[in-house]
Design an enzyme around this catalytic site. Structure first.
Site, PDB file in Angstrom:
ATOM      1  N   HIS A 110     -39.353  19.002  15.103  1.00 48.49           N
ATOM      2  CA  HIS A 110     -39.258  20.007  16.168  1.00 48.49           C
ATOM      3  C   HIS A 110     -38.759  21.330  15.596  1.00 48.49           C
ATOM      4  O   HIS A 110     -37.785  21.386  14.864  1.00 48.49           O
ATOM      5  CB  HIS A 110     -38.297  19.513  17.250  1.00 48.49           C
ATOM      6  N   ASP A 158     -40.696  14.146  16.070  1.00 46.96           N
ATOM      7  CA  ASP A 158     -40.023  14.914  17.106  1.00 46.96           C
ATOM      8  C   ASP A 158     -39.784  14.011  18.304  1.00 46.96           C
ATOM      9  O   ASP A 158     -40.690  13.315  18.766  1.00 46.96           O
ATOM     10  CB  ASP A 158     -40.899  16.105  17.508  1.00 46.96           C
ATOM     11  N   SER A 185     -41.233  24.869  22.596  1.00 48.98           N
ATOM     12  CA  SER A 185     -40.067  24.115  23.062  1.00 48.98           C
ATOM     13  C   SER A 185     -39.803  24.422  24.532  1.00 48.98           C
ATOM     14  O   SER A 185     -40.703  24.263  25.359  1.00 48.98           O
ATOM     15  CB  SER A 185     -38.861  24.424  22.168  1.00 48.98           C
TER      16      SER A 185
END
Length: 256
Positions: free
Chosen positions: A214, A184, A96
């Site tokens: 995600h 995502d 991320s």
């Protein structure tokens, strides 16, 4: 800044050295939240993993985290011999927002890294891709979350050290593995970056995991276990084989 070093086999030499940047939108998480993941990557790959406790926004907006990431890379390379690692086999990695920091660090110092492992990274602050519209609500990590994180982090959205996807030249970057979740909002940014890397002649592989969202990497899911094992195997191979033909691969990853 604090770092945490994971050494699965003290005394061995010439190993891969992974500099890992945790996710959390640049505003939360840290060494403890990603402890289990870093332990598993180290144990499964045989690499030494250095997890970086970089400064967090909004108290420390951009470029604090990006500068910390580069500083940890420089420190890790200088300590490679003492850690039993090969300074020519250093990988930057992250999930991320940590994947963003890994990509930015590789852009800033491409000659110092042999690989980059990017797990569902945010790569463009404009958030204009089709996957944002498709998965921006109802899939755990929302577009509202991501917009708030970008706002806290700050920086010029057009700057390549904020939005790596906007970098004018990606040639010269190291071999790359991009791990993505199909459901995502950041999926298309990762795919677009992979295409640009391939067009620039970079050895780039994409592993797109269907049916997950995600943040799945740290969850007790079959797809997550497969992604972690695949990432560890890729890390272990860094520096042991030649580069590819410059094409970016787009093979869906198994979720079983």
């Amino acid at each position: 800044m604090p770092v945490r070093v994971y050494d699965p086999a003290p005394g061995e030499r010439g190993r891969v050295l992974v500099v890992y940047f945790h996710g959390g939108g640049w505003v939360m998480c840290g060494l403890d939240t990603h402890d289990a993941l870093c332990r598993e990557l180290a144990a499964a790959s045989g690499a030494v993993v250095v997890s970086a406790g970089y400064r967090l926004a909004p108290e420390h907006p951009w470029p604090a985290a990006a500068d910390d990431a580069l500083e940890v890379l420089l420190w890790a390379r200088a300590e490679a011999g003492r850690l039993g690692c090969d300074a020519g086999r250093v990988v930057v990695a992250g999930d991320s927002s940590g994947g963003n920091l890994a990509a930015v660090t590789a852009l800033r110092a491409p000659a110092l890294v042999a690989g980059q492992l990017l797990v569902y990274p945010p790569l463009d602050a404009s958030m204009g891709s089709e996957s944002v519209a498709a998965y921006g609500r109802g899939y755990f990590h929302t577009a509202a979350h991501m917009a708030w994180y970008w706002d806290q982090y700050g920086g010029d959205p057009a700057h390549p050290h904020v939005s790596p996807l906007r970098a004018p030249d990606l040639s010269g970057l190291p071999r790359t593995l991009i791990v993505l979740a199909d459901c995502d909002l950041l999926r298309d940014e990762g795919l677009a970056y992979a295409r640009r890397l391939g067009e620039a002649g970079v050895d780039c592989e994409v592993r797109l995991h269907p049916g997950v969202f995600h943040g799945f990497l740290g969850l007790p899911l079959p797809a997550a276990a497969a992604a972690r094992a695949g990432a560890a195997a890729w890390l272990a191979g860094t520096g042991r084989r030649g580069g590819g033909d410059g094409a970016a691969g787009f093979e869906p990853a198994s979720s079983s």
